[in-house]
Design an enzyme around this catalytic site. Structure first.
Site, PDB file in Angstrom:
ATOM      1  N   HIS A 354       0.752  -1.384  -0.267  1.00 40.81           N
ATOM      2  CA  HIS A 354       0.403   0.058  -0.342  1.00 40.81           C
ATOM      3  C   HIS A 354       1.076   1.220   0.174  1.00 40.81           C
ATOM      4  CE1 HIS A 354      -4.448  -1.332   0.612  1.00 40.81           C
ATOM      5  NE2 HIS A 354      -4.059  -2.561   1.487  1.00 40.81           N
ATOM      6  N   LYS A 544      -9.836  14.109   3.726  1.00 44.47           N
ATOM      7  CA  LYS A 544      -8.947  13.173   3.644  1.00 44.47           C
ATOM      8  C   LYS A 544      -7.706  12.640   4.867  1.00 44.47           C
ATOM      9  CE  LYS A 544      -7.348  13.629  -0.563  1.00 44.47           C
ATOM     10  NZ  LYS A 544      -7.437  12.543  -1.291  1.00 44.47           N
ATOM     11  N   ARG A 545      -7.404  11.834   5.112  1.00 44.64           N
ATOM     12  CA  ARG A 545      -6.124  11.964   6.120  1.00 44.64           C
ATOM     13  C   ARG A 545      -5.593  13.662   6.266  1.00 44.64           C
ATOM     14  NH1 ARG A 545      -5.698   8.315  10.885  1.00 44.64           N
ATOM     15  NH2 ARG A 545      -4.085   9.876  10.907  1.00 44.64           N
ATOM     16  N   LYS A 550      -0.135  14.357   0.936  1.00 44.70           N
ATOM     17  CA  LYS A 550      -1.783  14.799   0.344  1.00 44.70           C
ATOM     18  C   LYS A 550      -1.752  15.931   0.163  1.00 44.70           C
ATOM     19  CE  LYS A 550      -3.797  10.752   1.958  1.00 44.70           C
ATOM     20  NZ  LYS A 550      -4.805  10.595   1.835  1.00 44.70           N
ATOM     21  N   THR A 652      -9.440   6.238  -3.011  1.00 46.40           N
ATOM     22  CA  THR A 652     -10.243   5.911  -2.971  1.00 46.40           C
ATOM     23  C   THR A 652     -11.493   7.042  -3.364  1.00 46.40           C
ATOM     24  OG1 THR A 652     -10.797   4.320  -0.933  1.00 46.40           O
ATOM     25  CG2 THR A 652     -10.143   3.123  -2.312  1.00 46.40           C
ATOM     26  N   LYS A 656     -15.075   7.734  -4.486  1.00 42.74           N
ATOM     27  CA  LYS A 656     -16.234   7.832  -4.749  1.00 42.74           C
ATOM     28  C   LYS A 656     -16.623   8.856  -5.424  1.00 42.74           C
ATOM     29  CE  LYS A 656     -14.743   5.531  -0.183  1.00 42.74           C
ATOM     30  NZ  LYS A 656     -13.888   6.472   1.229  1.00 42.74           N
TER      31      LYS A 656
HETATM   32  C1  LIG Z   1     -12.727   6.965   1.218  1.00 44.60           C
HETATM   33  C2  LIG Z   1     -11.732   7.018   2.612  1.00 44.60           C
HETATM   34  C3  LIG Z   1     -10.475   7.289   2.869  1.00 44.60           C
HETATM   35  C4  LIG Z   1     -10.106   7.658   1.793  1.00 44.60           C
HETATM   36  O1  LIG Z   1      -9.850   8.650   1.226  1.00 44.60           O
HETATM   37  P1  LIG Z   1      -8.929   8.820   0.571  1.00 44.60           P
HETATM   38  O2  LIG Z   1      -8.834  10.706  -0.584  1.00 44.60           O
HETATM   39  O3  LIG Z   1      -8.286   8.282  -0.905  1.00 44.60           O
HETATM   40  O4  LIG Z   1      -7.468   9.322   0.875  1.00 44.60           O
HETATM   41  C5  LIG Z   1     -10.193   7.810   4.157  1.00 44.60           C
HETATM   42  N1  LIG Z   1     -11.495   7.760   5.276  1.00 44.60           N
HETATM   43  C6  LIG Z   1     -12.553   7.617   4.921  1.00 44.60           C
HETATM   44  C7  LIG Z   1     -13.293   7.693   6.374  1.00 44.60           C
HETATM   45  C8  LIG Z   1     -13.065   6.650   3.851  1.00 44.60           C
HETATM   46  O5  LIG Z   1     -14.360   7.108   3.880  1.00 44.60           O
END
Ligand SMILES: *Cc1c(COP(=O)(O)O)cnc(C)c1O
Length: 804
Positions: A354, A544-545, A550, A652, A656
């Site tokens: 990952h 996101k984190r 990022k 991911t 979404k």
């Molecule tokens: C999808 C998701 C992530 C991953 O987000 P990235 O933008 O791909 O880093 C992290 N936390 C939650 C709660 C998510 O639903």
């Protein structure tokens, strides 16, 4: 027909009331909302259990191969809506509750998020579990039942404050305790060899006990098991110590067991590096592997057929000690000879990588590993000597041998978990095409040369049930009206929308749904934060984190530049924007926490400035989690996927957003590359350096100062931040953060700024062309069905696990 349906409905109504009485012990008149919530889940559960037992029996009868997904994290969120929808019982439940004056949506809000993960890696595991059940693949997810999973984030005076998450405080109606399913997990002690036979005598031990949660697939075809381990001491109390007056010492073992399952380490992309973490990893991995072998022996009674009946997938390196544990069981417990055991191990195990960040690759100090797992250490040495022999035979030089070795010999000697997983697996997969190629060129370059058939790509996906149907029922309805229901069973069928991309009426309906989602989000933000938003503004979202790679900081610098522009040129036709941020920072990650404070400082100043006239609003939404994602993503117009190219393995969140009709502004990183390939260049806004450019710049001694001097907008934004415009109470708060950009700019914020700002202005221009924006949104929805985790899982099933 109608009558039988009514009979079915009234039977379910009665069932809920019966459950309320007999399992909750409440009369309808006295029942509180929480009692009804529990009763609803128990009643639904009864229907799920029938399918669960039926699925399990079917697998046993057919002697099917099972998939075992080992993961330190399962970020599953809430389960009620998902389970109801997949069972096709949402309507039924709504009606039953309405008869008692209750609203299902309101009860759903009572469910705490199961936050057993940090971010993307844990959420992937949750999407995969749902897709495995949907595709009717027999599977178990194995992990840890953290009593307080991921911390709850509060924002206090703009700073992140971490509070314990107490998701189990009111019990968990989804769980089934499997007291009979337990294993003794040892640590430390010594290894005794008698002739050919080796015995490990651990110095301490805890009991791992299974707690199962059912995972329902779409249309309820199959119900699989998420098996999480909890820990208990062998002796709950040492009565001798207690009676001698040592009341704390008497409970020491209890405390030691509790600590194993107390918290998830709240670090993302950084290894925790502490003894307790290694103990957690071995604890759940050993329990899982022992459970897998026990099940196999019970039904097949021949350890040699394990690879035909079991596929073990390691989600990152956290469970990679499974390789050594499986070898230990083969050799020490089942008497197999090493070579045969090794072949069986490799056939059974596969590993998903990952991350490419070198600092995120797990390794353990050798003395610690040896002290905690002495037998496993011996096994790892044996594996290593075999691997290095193969490397020498293949003509590797000393540098290559050093890179391949399972032991890092540079400085303090360490065990490399990624190399162990690579050596012990027949398949090593990356999570997006670019990431997989970079894996071959960087972290695993030498292992890949030695074992060229192992690395393969499986681009991540997300479940369209949670991330379209459940989180965005309005959009789902519009799509069904437009192209029928086929996409509900096969997300790739969304491509039928392409023919309607120019259809003004469809564009209008989708825009109406988007607007009502934005109104709902605005209401939530008004209610919880007191900030008023204009639902007609462009909702620009980065959730996101919080991590430097990022680049929330790049977004914030651009926000400051935009703020400056709006104030200098109030006469221009600015597009009203709402900048929405959300995300947790690792508690020990100083710069990430400072970025949160900066977002909040900027928000306070901008939102209170009458001279921007509401054209710009900045919001940091606290405690980002799955439920918040489900609320925010359907309301987004613009999806920020702006990581430094080459650093985000896949992402991911990007998938979404696109599935919910947001346009992406992003770099050519991770799965963004493939999203662009699917939606088309015209329907995504790409900017910035490529992964290759970044590598080149870093190698050539890039000078950020020069870049900053060449960009007035960037220079002004950076000086405003560094000089305390947003932090008058502490003018030097951001000096260090901005200094890092001037000094080295490792994450290329300065290098990418102009390109990013220009891309943002091109987004403004697009937004003004309403019809064009709507058509692009439809093209996004239409073409990201490929990013369904059903597609991902079917590729794993065919190529790696051989179960399809
Ligand atoms: C999808 C998701 C992530 C991953 O987000 P990235 O933008 O791909 O880093 C992290 N936390 C939650 C709660 C998510 O639903």
């Amino acid at each position: 027909m109608l009558d039988s349906k009514n009979a079915f409905q009234s039977e379910f109504d009665e069932h809920i009331v019966r459950v309320l009485r007999h399992r909750i012990g409440k009369d309808e008149k006295a029942a509180k909302k929480h009692d009804w919530y529990n009763a609803s889940i128990y009643a639904l559960r009864d229907a799920i259990i029938d399918r669960w037992i039926e699925s399990t029996r079917r697998t046993y009868d057919a002697g099917d191969k099972r998939v075992y997904y080992l993961s330190m994290e399962f970020l599953i969120g809430r389960l009620l809506r998902d389970a109801l929808s997949n069972m096709g019982m949402t309507r039924q439940m709504e009606q039953a509750l309405r008869a008692h004056g209750l609203d299902l949506a309101e009860l759903e809000e009572l469910e705490p998020d199961a936050a057993l993960g940090n971010g993307g890696l844990g959420r992937l595991a949750a999407c995969f579990m749902e897709s495995l059940a949907t595709l009717d693949i027999p599977a178990y997810g194995y992990g840890i039942r953290y009593v307080n999973g991921m911390f709850r984030q509060r924002i206090s005076d703009g700073w992140q404050v971490e509070l314990p998450e107490t998701w189990l405080a009111h019990g968990n109606p989804w769980e089934f305790d499997r007291m009979e399913c337990s294993y003794r997990i040892g640590f430390g002690g010594e290894v005794v060899a008698k002739g050919d036979h080796v015995t490990w005598n651990p110095a301490e031990a805890v009991e791992a006990t299974a707690v199962d949660t059912p995972v329902v697939g779409w249309r309820g075809k199959r119900v699989n098991t998420l098996r999480l381990w909890t820990a208990s001491p062998l002796d709950p109390i040492r009565l001798d110590a207690f009676n001698a007056g040592d009341h704390f010492g008497a409970l020491e073992e209890q405390v030691r067991a509790d600590s194993l399952v107390r918290v998830l380490y709240p670090a993302d992309q950084t290894p925790a590096g502490q003894e307790l973490r290694l103990r957690q990893e071995y604890f759940f991995t050993a329990a899982s592997v022992q459970d897998i072998v026990r099940r196999h022996m019970q039904y097949e009674n021949d350890i040699r057929t394990l690879p035909e009946k079991a596929a073990i997938q390691l989600n990152d390196t956290h469970p990679s000690v499974a390789v050594a544990e499986l070898m230990r069981l083969f050799v020490d417990e089942h008497g197999l000879e090493f070579n045969e055991a090794w072949a069986l191990c490799q056939k059974t195990v596969s590993y998903t990588n990952h991350t490419l960040l070198p600092e995120a690759l797990e390794s353990w100090p050798l003395p610690l590993f040896e002290r905690l797992l002495p037998r496993h250490m011996q096994i790892i040495y044996a594996i290593n000597s075999r691997v290095l022999r193969e490397a020498r035979k293949a003509g590797c030089d000393d540098a290559q041998i050093a890179a391949i070795s399972l032991i890092d010999e540079g400085g303090e000697r360490r065990v490399r978990m990624a190399n162990l997983a690579f050596a012990g697996a027949h398949s090593i997969n990356g999570v997006a095409a670019l990431h997989t190629e970079l894996m071959k060129e960087t972290v695993f370059a030498d292992l890949h040369r030695l074992y060229p058939d192992r690395i393969n790509n499986k681009t991540n996906g997300v479940t369209p049930r949670r991330w379209l149907q459940q989180c965005n029922p309005g959009l789902t309805k519009v799509i069904r009206d437009a192209i029928g229901d086929e996409f509900l069973d096969d997300a790739a069928k969304l491509t039928a929308l392409n023919a309607l991309a120019g259809d003004a009426a469809l564009g209008e309906r989708i825009a109406e749904v988007k607007r009502s989602n934005k109104v709902a989000l605005s209401d939530y933000i008004k209610r919880t934060m007191g900030i008023r938003l204009d639902p007609d503004a462009l909702f620009d979202v980065q959730i996101k984190r919080i991590h430097e790679y990022k680049r929330q900081l790049l977004n914030l610098i651009e926000t400051v530049a935009l703020y400056d522009q709006i104030r200098s040129h109030p006469e221009r036709d600015w597009i009203p924007r709402v900048k929405i941020f959300g995300g947790k920072a690792a508690p020990s990650y100083h710069n990430a926490k400072l970025v949160i404070k900066l977002a909040n400082d900027i928000a306070r100043r901008v939102n209170a400035d009458p001279s921007v006239g509401g054209l710009l609003k900045v919001v940091f939404v606290p405690n980002y989690n799955v439920s918040l994602a489900e609320r925010i993503i359907p309301a987004a117009d613009l999806s920020e996927q702006i990581s430094t190219a080459g650093m985000e393995a896949s992402g991911t969140g990007n998938m979404k957003f696109a599935l919910n009709g947001a346009l992406t502004i992003g770099t050519l990183d991770g799965a963004n590359v493939e999203i662009r390939d699917h939606v088309g260049d015209e329907n995504i806004v790409i900017f910035g350096l490529t992964a290759e450019d970044v590598a080149e710049k870093r190698a050539d001694g890039y000078n950020p100062r020069e870049v900053i001097e060449g960009s007035r907008e960037l220079g002004q934004a950076l000086s405003a931040i560094a000089s305390g415009v947003f932090s008058p109470d502490d003018p030097n708060r951001y000096t260090g953060l901005v200094g890092g950009i001037y000094d080295h700019d490792w994450f290329m914020c300065a290098a990418d700024f102009d390109s990013y700002a220009a891309a943002q202005r091109s987004v403004d221009a697009r937004w003004e062309d309403k019809a064009g924006w709507r058509a692009a949104a439809i093209r996004n929805i239409a073409n990201v069905g490929w990013f369904s985790s059903d597609r991902t899982i079917s590729e794993y099933a065919k190529d790696i696990w051989k179960v399809m």
